[in-house]
Structures are given as structure tokens and as C-alpha cells.
Design a protein around this motif. Structure first.
Motif, short mmCIF file in Angstrom:
data_model
loop_
_atom_site.label_atom_id
_atom_site.label_comp_id
_atom_site.label_asym_id
_atom_site.label_seq_id
_atom_site.Cartn_x
_atom_site.Cartn_y
_atom_site.Cartn_z
N PHE A 21 20.42 -6.16 -7.07
CA PHE A 21 19.90 -4.81 -6.90
C PHE A 21 18.65 -4.86 -6.04
CE2 PHE A 21 17.15 -6.07 -10.40
CZ PHE A 21 15.94 -5.48 -10.07
N VAL A 22 18.37 -3.75 -5.38
CA VAL A 22 17.16 -3.57 -4.58
C VAL A 22 16.66 -2.17 -4.86
CG1 VAL A 22 16.19 -3.48 -2.25
CG2 VAL A 22 18.00 -5.11 -2.76
N GLY A 23 15.38 -2.03 -5.12
CA GLY A 23 14.79 -0.72 -5.36
C GLY A 23 13.49 -0.55 -4.59
N LEU A 24 13.23 0.66 -4.15
CA LEU A 24 12.03 0.96 -3.39
C LEU A 24 11.43 2.24 -3.96
CD1 LEU A 24 10.46 -0.08 -0.91
CD2 LEU A 24 11.88 1.40 0.50
N THR A 25 10.14 2.20 -4.31
CA THR A 25 9.47 3.37 -4.85
C THR A 25 8.25 3.70 -4.00
OG1 THR A 25 10.19 2.91 -7.10
CG2 THR A 25 8.27 4.33 -6.86
N PHE A 26 8.17 4.97 -3.60
CA PHE A 26 7.02 5.49 -2.87
C PHE A 26 6.19 6.28 -3.88
CE2 PHE A 26 10.47 4.90 0.08
CZ PHE A 26 9.86 4.22 1.14
N ASP B 213 0.83 -1.21 0.00
CA ASP B 213 0.00 0.00 0.00
C ASP B 213 0.86 1.26 0.00
OD1 ASP B 213 -2.35 -1.43 -0.01
OD2 ASP B 213 -2.57 -1.40 2.17
N LEU B 214 1.95 1.25 0.75
CA LEU B 214 2.79 2.44 0.91
C LEU B 214 3.84 2.58 -0.19
CD1 LEU B 214 3.79 4.82 2.67
CD2 LEU B 214 5.24 3.17 3.87
N ALA B 215 4.39 1.45 -0.65
CA ALA B 215 5.51 1.49 -1.59
C ALA B 215 5.55 0.21 -2.41
CB ALA B 215 6.82 1.65 -0.83
N SER B 216 6.44 0.19 -3.41
CA SER B 216 6.69 -1.04 -4.16
C SER B 216 8.17 -1.38 -4.05
CB SER B 216 6.25 -0.92 -5.62
OG SER B 216 7.00 0.06 -6.28
N LEU B 217 8.45 -2.66 -3.95
CA LEU B 217 9.80 -3.18 -3.78
C LEU B 217 10.18 -3.98 -5.01
CD1 LEU B 217 12.25 -3.82 -1.89
CD2 LEU B 217 10.95 -5.83 -1.14
N SER B 218 11.37 -3.71 -5.56
CA SER B 218 11.91 -4.46 -6.69
C SER B 218 13.24 -5.06 -6.28
CB SER B 218 12.14 -3.55 -7.90
OG SER B 218 10.95 -2.95 -8.32
N VAL B 219 13.48 -6.31 -6.64
CA VAL B 219 14.75 -6.98 -6.33
C VAL B 219 15.20 -7.79 -7.53
CG1 VAL B 219 14.34 -7.11 -3.85
CG2 VAL B 219 13.59 -8.98 -5.30
N GLY B 220 16.49 -8.00 -7.63
CA GLY B 220 17.03 -8.81 -8.70
C GLY B 220 18.33 -9.46 -8.27
N GLY C 106 4.44 13.77 -6.84
CA GLY C 106 5.17 12.77 -7.61
C GLY C 106 5.49 11.52 -6.82
N SER C 107 6.59 10.87 -7.21
CA SER C 107 7.02 9.64 -6.54
C SER C 107 8.52 9.68 -6.31
CB SER C 107 6.64 8.42 -7.38
OG SER C 107 7.29 8.45 -8.64
N VAL C 108 8.95 9.05 -5.22
CA VAL C 108 10.36 8.96 -4.84
C VAL C 108 10.82 7.54 -5.07
CG1 VAL C 108 11.98 9.04 -2.91
CG2 VAL C 108 10.25 10.81 -3.14
N SER C 109 11.99 7.38 -5.70
CA SER C 109 12.59 6.06 -5.91
C SER C 109 14.00 6.04 -5.33
CB SER C 109 12.66 5.72 -7.40
OG SER C 109 11.37 5.60 -7.94
N LEU C 110 14.33 4.94 -4.63
CA LEU C 110 15.64 4.72 -4.05
C LEU C 110 16.16 3.39 -4.56
CD1 LEU C 110 14.69 5.63 -0.37
CD2 LEU C 110 15.79 7.13 -2.05
N GLY C 111 17.45 3.31 -4.86
CA GLY C 111 18.00 2.07 -5.37
C GLY C 111 19.41 1.81 -4.90
N LEU C 112 19.79 0.54 -4.89
CA LEU C 112 21.12 0.09 -4.50
C LEU C 112 21.42 -1.15 -5.31
CD1 LEU C 112 23.52 -0.43 -2.40
CD2 LEU C 112 21.83 -1.71 -1.12
N GLY C 113 22.63 -1.23 -5.87
CA GLY C 113 22.99 -2.42 -6.64
C GLY C 113 24.48 -2.53 -6.83
N THR C 114 24.92 -3.74 -7.15
CA THR C 114 26.33 -3.94 -7.47
C THR C 114 26.60 -3.38 -8.85
OG1 THR C 114 25.85 -6.17 -8.30
CG2 THR C 114 26.58 -6.01 -6.01
#
Length: 167
Positions: free
Chosen positions: A93-98, A71-78, A104-112
């Protein structure tokens, strides 16, 4: 080539070949397949690829990507693995989008930055962006990233702005 079934499943595949040595007619061949399932709030995809290079050993790749929308955000992983001549490496990688932050929307990501063997130091890239509609046909997405440097190399930092148009 790809096909999306009505049930949410899809299959895709591709083949590529490039002649790299005109004298011997040797080349690089790549083929890949992917199977995916997408529903309203989640999805998962599994992919396999094989690269056969005449100048190097064959490399096999496996990848798994997924997303889940809360409900609050979406999570993406790979997660991806590769194997070349008995040497294994992996990356993630891991990504989180609010989706509702102001207009608008905020996206945060982290990956090798690449796939790494277990005994090699992983270098990471961090990113953040904010996407918002200017009007019905244009969206602006400013963002920033930090990419770790290896050894004594400095980290790279960048700022970007993406503008999307739809008609």
C-alpha cells in the motif's frame, strides 16, 4: 503484550489459539511479534507472524510499514509477504496525506486487495478522503473508494462518511 521504550522504540507480541475440531482437539494457532521505531517526522515497523492451522499448512508473514512527514505532506508505505507450503505472495500500500488543505486534510491511498503470487493478476483499491473538524469534539471524514473487479466482474465503488467524537 507491548512495551514502548522512552527512546521511540517499541515491541509488541501476541498469541491466539482456537479449537476448530472438537473431536480431535485440533485447532489454529497464531503468534506475532513487532518491533517499531517512531520519531517526530518518521517511523518504521517490522512484523512477523506465524499461523498454524490444523486443516491447512502453516503460513508465515513478514511486514514492513513506514511513514515520513515532509513539510507539504506525509507519505505512508507498507509491504507484506506470506509463504504457505513453498508458495509466496505479497501485497503493498501507499498513502499520501496533505495536512493543510482548507480547514482539513486530504488523504489519497492505493493498495492491493490481498497478497498475490507473482503469476496472479493484482487487484487494487484506490481511495480518497477529506477530514475536517466540525468543532472541538467532532471530526467528519467523507471518502470514496474504487475496488477493481477480477475478470469480467465490475469494479466496486463506494462512498462513506466517518464521524469521530472526542471528549
Amino acid at each position: 503484550v507491548g512495551y514502548a521504550f522512552d527512546s521511540g522504540f517499541s515491541l509488541a507480541g501476541g498469541i491466539s489459539s482456537v479449537e476448530t475440531d472438537i473431536m480431535t482437539k485440533e485447532g489454529s494457532d497464531l503468534y506475532a511479534v513487532e518491533a517499531a521505531y517512531t520519531a517526530d517526522t518518521y517511523g518504521v515497523a517490522v512484523a512477523y507472524a506465524s499461523a498454524d492451522n490444523a486443516a491447512a499448512a502453516e503460513t508465515t508473514y513478514w511486514g514492513v510499514n513506514a511513514f515520513y512527514a515532509f513539510d507539504l505532506a506525509s507519505l505512508s508505505v507498507g509491504f507484506e509477504t506470506e509463504e504457505t507450503s513453498g508458495t509466496d505472495a505479497s501485497g503493498y500500500f501507499v498513502g499520501l496525506t496533505f495536512p493543510e488543505v482548507g480547514p482539513g486534510s486530504v488523504s489519497l491511498g492505493l493498495g492491493t486487495q490481498a497478497n498475490y503470487a507473482d503469476d496472479v493478476e493484482e487487484l487494487l483499491t484506490y481511495e480518497a478522503s477529506y477530514s475536517y473538524a466540525i468543532n472541538d469534539g467532532m471530526t467528519i471524514t467523507p471518502g470514496v473508494y474504487i475496488s477493481e473487479g477480477s475478470g469480467t466482474a465490475d469494479d466496486d465503488t463506494g462512498v462513506l462518511v466517518k464521524t469521530s467524537f472526542s471528549f
